[in-house]
Enzyme design. Structure first.
Site, PDB file in Angstrom:
ATOM      1  N   ASP A 136       5.891  -3.982  13.000  1.00  0.00           N
ATOM      2  CA  ASP A 136       5.484  -3.254  11.795  1.00  0.00           C
ATOM      3  C   ASP A 136       6.442  -2.066  11.672  1.00  0.00           C
ATOM      4  OD1 ASP A 136       4.183  -1.608   9.903  1.00  0.00           O
ATOM      5  OD2 ASP A 136       2.205  -2.338  10.516  1.00  0.00           O
ATOM      6  N   GLU A 193       8.224   3.743  14.112  1.00  0.00           N
ATOM      7  CA  GLU A 193       8.061   4.782  13.082  1.00  0.00           C
ATOM      8  C   GLU A 193       9.016   5.930  13.392  1.00  0.00           C
ATOM      9  OE1 GLU A 193       6.311   5.470  10.053  1.00  0.00           O
ATOM     10  OE2 GLU A 193       7.530   7.250  10.352  1.00  0.00           O
ATOM     11  N   ASP A 229       9.306   2.922   0.963  1.00  0.00           N
ATOM     12  CA  ASP A 229      10.040   3.704  -0.032  1.00  0.00           C
ATOM     13  C   ASP A 229       9.587   5.145  -0.171  1.00  0.00           C
ATOM     14  OD1 ASP A 229      11.506   1.324  -1.085  1.00  0.00           O
ATOM     15  OD2 ASP A 229       9.448   0.713  -1.497  1.00  0.00           O
ATOM     16  N   LYS A 253      13.915   7.500  -5.457  1.00  0.00           N
ATOM     17  CA  LYS A 253      14.809   7.794  -6.573  1.00  0.00           C
ATOM     18  C   LYS A 253      16.125   7.056  -6.395  1.00  0.00           C
ATOM     19  CE  LYS A 253      12.822  12.181  -7.749  1.00  0.00           C
ATOM     20  NZ  LYS A 253      12.727  13.556  -7.320  1.00  0.00           N
ATOM     21  N   ASP A 270       5.320  -0.693  -4.000  1.00  0.00           N
ATOM     22  CA  ASP A 270       4.805  -0.401  -5.345  1.00  0.00           C
ATOM     23  C   ASP A 270       5.910   0.197  -6.221  1.00  0.00           C
ATOM     24  OD1 ASP A 270       4.973   2.035  -4.093  1.00  0.00           O
ATOM     25  OD2 ASP A 270       2.827   2.468  -4.133  1.00  0.00           O
TER      26      ASP A 270
END
Ligand SMILES: C[S@@+](CC[C@H](N)C(=O)[O-])C[C@H]1O[C@@H](n2cnc3c(N)ncnc32)[C@H](O)[C@@H]1O
Length: 217
Positions: free
Chosen positions: A39, A64, A114, A118, A150
């Site tokens: 993950d 992470e 994300d 931008k 998204d």
């Protein structure tokens, strides 16, 4: 005198679980064998805990880059005695490139990668050639690369990157999935559902090594 003391700040960079130096044995991170899943950028970690609950045969490695979240999720997993979850703090591109052996991973999840959406931040994105090269080396033949976001134009960029990569094919007719088939929603996925935000989901499969390199198209 009643002195109120602020506790010293937590040094997450110091406490965070780190990958061994250089090349390292990925299955050896786990106490017992199982299907390895990764993950990437799990944030607060809901997807890691949910996945461990619904897929007890899975050995889930979370990577992470934010040391605070890596540390908190690692410590929570240890507190709960969840040996099937391992956490490493660092850049997934670097860690995956050093993990061995080739072909030991069944699935890679990239949930909402994300934070910098931008256009001018496009170069910082995790899912690019360096990441896909490292992922393709680690995935078994037919291994799954699941990406959801998204940010609609990013979804197209990820799909183009998978399509262009010689070691991946898109699943199904066009790679798009309506639902997350892994029954382990991430924090951002839960929020998107709550806010009614559309999510684009993509599944790529690691091409069989027996087929040789893609002929293009
Ligand atoms: C928008 S958040 C999504 C978090 C979580 N996956 C979710 O869906 O709720 C993106 C996460 O990816 C992490 N991230 C960004 N670049 C990374 C990298 N190169 N390696 C590992 N994690 C990374 C960020 O720190 C952040 O936690």
């Amino acid at each position: 005198m009643d002195e109120k003391r602020t506790p010293p700040p937590v040094d997450y960079a110091e406490r965070a679980p780190r990958a061994p130096e250089g090349a390292f044995d990925l299955p050896g991170l786990f106490a017992s064998p199982g299907e390895i899943e990764i993950d990437v950028g799990f944030g607060r970690g809901a997807s890691l805990f949910a996945r461990a609950a619904v897929a007890p045969e899975a050995r889930v490695l979370g990577i992470e880059i934010k040391t605070k979240w890596a540390t908190k999720v690692h410590e929570r997993a240890r507190r709960l005695g969840l040996d099937e979850i391992r956490v490493l703090a660092g850049d997934a591109r670097d860690i995956l490139a050093r993990a061995e052996p080739e072909g030991c991973v069944r699935r890679i999840f990239v949930h909402f990668p994300d934070p910098w959406w931008k256009k001018r931040h496009l170069k910082r994105r995790v899912v690019g050639d360096e990441f896909l090269d490292a992922a393709a080396r680690l995935l078994v033949d037919g291994g799954e690369m699941f990406i959801q976001t998204d940010v609609p134009d990013r979804a197209e960029i990820y799909r183009d990157a998978l399509l262009a990569h010689p070691d991946f094919v898109l699943a199904g007719p066009d790679g798009w999935l309506e639902e997350n088939p892994y029954a382990a929603p991430s924090n951002r996925e839960d929020r998107a559902a709550h806010d009614g935000l559309p999510v684009r989901r993509l599944l790529g499969l690691r091409r069989s090594r027996d087929e040789g390199p893609a002929s293009g198209g």
